[in-house]
Design an enzyme around this catalytic site. Structure first.
Site, PDB file in Angstrom:
ATOM      1  N   CYS A 258       0.848  -1.201   0.000  1.00 24.77           N
ATOM      2  CA  CYS A 258       0.000   0.000   0.000  1.00 24.77           C
ATOM      3  C   CYS A 258       0.883   1.251   0.000  1.00 24.77           C
ATOM      4  CB  CYS A 258      -0.863  -0.003   1.243  1.00 24.77           C
ATOM      5  SG  CYS A 258      -1.810  -1.513   1.408  1.00 24.77           S
TER       6      CYS A 258
ATOM      7  N   ARG B  30       1.227   1.969  -6.035  1.00 22.24           N
ATOM      8  CA  ARG B  30       1.477   0.908  -5.041  1.00 22.24           C
ATOM      9  C   ARG B  30       0.194   0.217  -4.612  1.00 22.24           C
ATOM     10  NH1 ARG B  30       6.546   1.149  -2.334  1.00 22.24           N
ATOM     11  NH2 ARG B  30       5.666  -0.132  -0.683  1.00 22.24           N
TER      12      ARG B  30
ATOM     13  N   TRP C  67      -3.769  -1.701  -1.299  1.00 25.93           N
ATOM     14  CA  TRP C  67      -3.738  -2.904  -2.134  1.00 25.93           C
ATOM     15  C   TRP C  67      -4.246  -4.016  -1.217  1.00 25.93           C
ATOM     16  CZ3 TRP C  67      -3.105  -3.792  -7.176  1.00 25.93           C
ATOM     17  CH2 TRP C  67      -2.995  -5.102  -7.588  1.00 25.93           C
TER      18      TRP C  67
ATOM     19  N   ASN D 202       0.384  -0.858   6.143  1.00 26.10           N
ATOM     20  CA  ASN D 202       0.802  -1.608   4.953  1.00 26.10           C
ATOM     21  C   ASN D 202       1.429  -2.893   5.460  1.00 26.10           C
ATOM     22  OD1 ASN D 202       1.772  -2.567   2.519  1.00 26.10           O
ATOM     23  ND2 ASN D 202       3.607  -1.295   2.563  1.00 26.10           N
ATOM     24  N   GLY D 203       0.943  -4.057   4.988  1.00 31.23           N
ATOM     25  CA  GLY D 203       1.533  -5.330   5.410  1.00 31.23           C
ATOM     26  C   GLY D 203       0.443  -6.303   5.818  1.00 31.23           C
TER      27      GLY D 203
ATOM     28  N   GLU E 167       8.320 -20.680 -19.521  1.00 31.80           N
ATOM     29  CA  GLU E 167       8.230 -19.302 -19.006  1.00 31.80           C
ATOM     30  C   GLU E 167       9.451 -18.488 -19.434  1.00 31.80           C
ATOM     31  OE1 GLU E 167       6.233 -17.297 -17.941  1.00 31.80           O
ATOM     32  OE2 GLU E 167       7.297 -15.767 -16.817  1.00 31.80           O
TER      33      GLU E 167
ATOM     34  N   LYS F 144       9.196 -14.995 -21.619  1.00 31.92           N
ATOM     35  CA  LYS F 144       9.816 -13.732 -21.183  1.00 31.92           C
ATOM     36  C   LYS F 144      10.657 -13.135 -22.296  1.00 31.92           C
ATOM     37  CE  LYS F 144       8.047 -12.779 -17.405  1.00 31.92           C
ATOM     38  NZ  LYS F 144       6.866 -13.385 -17.981  1.00 31.92           N
TER      39      LYS F 144
ATOM     40  N   GLU G 261       8.394 -11.903 -25.228  1.00 32.20           N
ATOM     41  CA  GLU G 261       7.533 -10.725 -24.998  1.00 32.20           C
ATOM     42  C   GLU G 261       8.335  -9.471 -24.661  1.00 32.20           C
ATOM     43  OE1 GLU G 261       4.836 -10.846 -21.661  1.00 32.20           O
ATOM     44  OE2 GLU G 261       6.184 -12.105 -20.497  1.00 32.20           O
TER      45      GLU G 261
ATOM     46  N   HIS H 223      13.030 -35.858 -30.538  1.00 34.59           N
ATOM     47  CA  HIS H 223      11.868 -36.252 -31.365  1.00 34.59           C
ATOM     48  C   HIS H 223      11.554 -35.185 -32.406  1.00 34.59           C
ATOM     49  CE1 HIS H 223      11.135 -39.682 -28.767  1.00 34.59           C
ATOM     50  NE2 HIS H 223      11.372 -38.876 -27.749  1.00 34.59           N
TER      51      HIS H 223
ATOM     52  N   LYS I  98      -1.279  -5.218 -20.006  1.00 29.83           N
ATOM     53  CA  LYS I  98      -1.081  -5.886 -18.714  1.00 29.83           C
ATOM     54  C   LYS I  98      -2.217  -6.863 -18.418  1.00 29.83           C
ATOM     55  CE  LYS I  98       0.802  -7.021 -14.913  1.00 29.83           C
ATOM     56  NZ  LYS I  98       1.906  -8.017 -15.018  1.00 29.83           N
TER      57      LYS I  98
HETATM   58  C1  AGP Z   1       3.166 -12.688 -18.720  1.00 34.20           C
HETATM   59  O1  AGP Z   1       4.452 -12.075 -18.690  1.00 34.20           O
HETATM   60  C2  AGP Z   1       2.204 -11.976 -19.655  1.00 34.20           C
HETATM   61  N1  AGP Z   1       2.093 -10.617 -19.320  1.00 34.20           N
HETATM   62  C3  AGP Z   1       0.892 -12.719 -19.820  1.00 34.20           C
HETATM   63  O2  AGP Z   1       1.199 -14.003 -20.309  1.00 34.20           O
HETATM   64  C4  AGP Z   1       0.024 -12.885 -18.552  1.00 34.20           C
HETATM   65  O3  AGP Z   1       0.651 -13.785 -17.672  1.00 34.20           O
HETATM   66  C5  AGP Z   1      -1.334 -13.473 -18.983  1.00 34.20           C
HETATM   67  O4  AGP Z   1      -1.946 -12.554 -19.858  1.00 34.20           O
HETATM   68  C6  AGP Z   1      -2.260 -13.754 -17.802  1.00 34.20           C
HETATM   69  O5  AGP Z   1      -2.587 -12.559 -17.145  1.00 34.20           O
HETATM   70  P1  AGP Z   1      -3.335 -12.682 -15.714  1.00 34.20           P
HETATM   71  O6  AGP Z   1      -2.407 -13.415 -14.803  1.00 34.20           O
HETATM   72  O7  AGP Z   1      -3.588 -11.262 -15.290  1.00 34.20           O
HETATM   73  O8  AGP Z   1      -4.607 -13.450 -15.938  1.00 34.20           O
END
Ligand code: AGP
Length: 625
Positions: free
Chosen positions: A2, A31, A79, A105-106, A494, A498, A501, A517, A620
């Protein structure tokens, strides 16, 4: 996570505490932004205003009902961890007699016991928060001491109350009879002092006051600070004076929001130890037994579960994939992992004995919202694992288990991933305990192992130089491959995501055993191949098999980069570069092996001059199907 702001200044008609606090909250809103509130001390006592929603809703309410400037003022952007984003749960929280207003906060880990104790004494609570308990305790402490406010009494009460609290907290409190005084305390959560001219400030980070002063004081663990217009006093919890370390902030306002890091992503990578630690807080009792109080699914229903389907997108799906191995191992229940946008189209077999686990940082991913609705229409129970209280997915689920990673601003998910894995492990241990698959002492051992993970993550985060160097070396690679086996396989996926993206480089994650394979045809001299190497202490020859996969790609000229446990010397014969991570139990390994891959992707993108926090084409939260 927060946002916290405090102001202490001269007690006069033109006092401007409210103005300073609102300005600080505006800088801290990143935050936490699901509610906001302020409290000011005026000649007539304490006046407060608080609203769910963004800060703008609070400022509108203040325009309708202005508050006086205030010689002492505190402000909070929330938050949520305990209790949804409502007006009642917004901070500040006021004691029943109106003498004390508190922001926090916490996570107060023992708040339930304290709340029960106060309730037995007749206390009535107006919110669902852990924070309100502390407001009650502070007022009771002051009245017991027989004093009527004043800086000394307030600080003494804060010290006494903090000694009863467990968990992480930054607390700021004002008292109706103490104009011009704010008392703060911190344990595991941030709090810094801003030194002004004729006024002083407190903040969860320097963004709170950087426009007014760059002279600051660090506060240490379990310290209590009292600020007035002209004085700042710091003590430990026993009341002994402490010399706080002064420093000058050399950041501008933008850098301050990122905690001095170049990117929010960098800041959030560094917040991962705290995110995991906070996610684990308050979820097991003194004996180590699991106590997931947000579950709200009848234990008899959970005992009858004969299948679990994890549904998510992107990084969240990979977190669920990691969790599959642990939950199947502990609970002996089959776990499927589905991409949310594929889920309902495959006509999944869903019954009342299927538990669907929907994982989402934002709680707004439309693919997952639709999957949750489908699952519930088919009569299955849905548990959301989410980082954002009050968001759609937990609201439309039967139960929710919240991660406590704080707001994740960067589009590329990092701390959310680690906290999602941690939360899934808590779920797995809870189910194993409930269904009798694990003895309580086994659960306690595994919980203890989880609680050691944040330190291991910190070690990796602190040792990023070699990864940074590797990123500069490989910045122009046209393609990068990632290999892993068992829990290392979703980590490979993952790591590839990373890099794709953030650096817009073609990257692909593979199950290491799948290479021969077909995909091994991609390997030619110089192709960088990351290999996530299992612990040599593991089982089923996992370690040996992955090393032989590394040898296969290296024999074809790949530049082989191993992510391997400290002390694993066998890997040296099969890799050109070895990035070391601390030794952790096999099932916990993803929580450390993913971190170098996050840093690598971020550093390649930085070297390419790309916007790490807002990569092209991405958002996001994907709120469209
Ligand atoms: C991850 O780095 C991406 N930004 C994306 O794959 C994200 O994880 C995915 O869109 C899911 O989002 P969410 O966790 O908010 O549902």
């Amino acid at each position: 996570m927060c946002g916290i702001v405090g102001y202490a200044g001269p007690d006069r008609e033109s006092s401007r505490g409210l103005e300073v606090v609102l300005e600080g909250l505006a800088r801290l809103e990143y935050r936490g932004y699901d509610s906001a509130g302020v409290a000011v001390v005026t000649g007539g006592g304490i006046a407060t205003q608080k609203r769910a929603g963004r800060l703008s809703r609070l400022t509108s309410a203040l325009q309708e009902r202005p508050l006086p400037g205030g010689s002492a003022a505190v402000g909070h952007t929330r938050w949520a961890t305990h209790g949804g984003p409502t007006d009642a749960n917004a901070h500040p929280h006021v004691s029943p007699d109106g003498s004390v207003a508190l922001i926090h906060n916490g996570i107060i880990e023992n708040y339930a016991a304290l709340r029960a104790e106060l309730g037995e004494g007749g206390a009535v609570f107006l919110s669902e928060t852990d924070t309100e308990v502390v407001a009650h305790l502070l007022a009771a402490e002051i009245s017991t001491a027989g004093s009527r406010g004043g800086a000394q009494a307030l600080a003494a009460a804060m010290r006494a109350v903090c000694q009863r609290l467990e968990g992480s907290f930054t607390l700021l409190v004002v008292h109706a009879d103490a104009p011009g005084v704010v008392v703060g305390a911190r344990r595991n959560s941030p709090l810094v002092v801003g030194l002004g001219d004729g006024e002083n400030y407190l903040g969860s980070d320097v963004s709170a006051f950087i426009s007014r002063t760059k002279r600051a004081l660090e506060l240490g663990q379990d310290q209590v600070v009292t600020i007035t217009a002209d004085e700042v006093g710091v003590t430990d919890l026993d009341g002994a004076a402490v010399d706080a370390t002064p420093y000058t902030v050399d950041w501008d306002a933008d850098a301050a929001e990122k905690g001095g890091f170049p990117w929010f992503m960098a800041k959030e990578i560094h917040e991962q130890p705290r995110a995991v630690a906070d996610t684990l807080l308050g979820r097991s009792d003194a004996s180590g037994a699991m106590t997931l109080d947000e579950m709200h699914v009848d234990p008899s229903v959970l005992r009858a579960i004969d299948k679990i389907i994890v549904v998510a997108c992107g990084t969240a799906a990979f977190a669920g994939h990691v969790a599959k191995y642990a939950i199947e191992h502990w609970c002996r229940v089959p776990v499927e992992v589905d991409l949310a946008h594929e889920f309902r189209y495959r006509d999944p077999v869903l019954t009342h004995r299927t538990l669907v686990v929907a994982i989402s940082q934002s709680g707004e991913t439309m693919d997952l919202v639709m999957a949750v609705r489908h699952a519930r229409e088919q009569g299955s129970k849905v548990l959301a694992i989410c980082n954002t209280r009050g968001s759609t997915i937990p609201r439309e689920s039967d139960a929710a288990l919240y991660t406590h990673a704080g707001p994740e601003i960067a589009v590329a998910s990092t701390k959310a991933f680690l906290s999602q894995v941690a939360a899934c492990y808590l779920l797995g241990l809870y189910l194993a305990q409930l269904r009798g698959n694990l003895f309580p002492d086994e659960v306690a051992t595994l919980v203890a192992q989880l609680r050691d993970v944040p330190d291991a993550v910190q070690t990796v985060v602190d040792a990023a130089d070699e990864v940074r160097e590797l990123a500069r070396e490989l910045v122009d690679s046209p393609t990068v491959l990632f290999l892993g086996r068992h829990v290392g396989y979703p980590v490979a996926l993952e790591g590839a995501l990373k890099l794709k993206e953030l650096a817009y480089i073609h990257a692909e994650g593979f199950a290491a055993g799948e290479l021969k394979h077909g995909p091994i045809a991609l390997v030619e001299p110089g192709v960088p191949v990351f290999v996530i190497v299992p612990s040599p202490r593991g089982r089923d020859q996992l370690h040996a098999k992955v090393l032989s996969n590394a040898a296969e790609v290296r024999a074809r000229g790949a530049r082989t980069i191993a992510i391997a446990e400290v002390g694993d010397d066998a890997v040296l014969d099969h890799a050109d570069v070895v990035i070391r991570v601390p030794a952790v139990p096999t099932l916990m390994a993803p929580l450390v092996t993913v971190v170098p891959l996050q840093i690598f992707a971020m550093e390649v993108a930085t070297a390419k001059g790309y916007d790490v926090d807002q990569p092209r084409n991405l958002a996001k939260s994907v709120t469209v199907e």
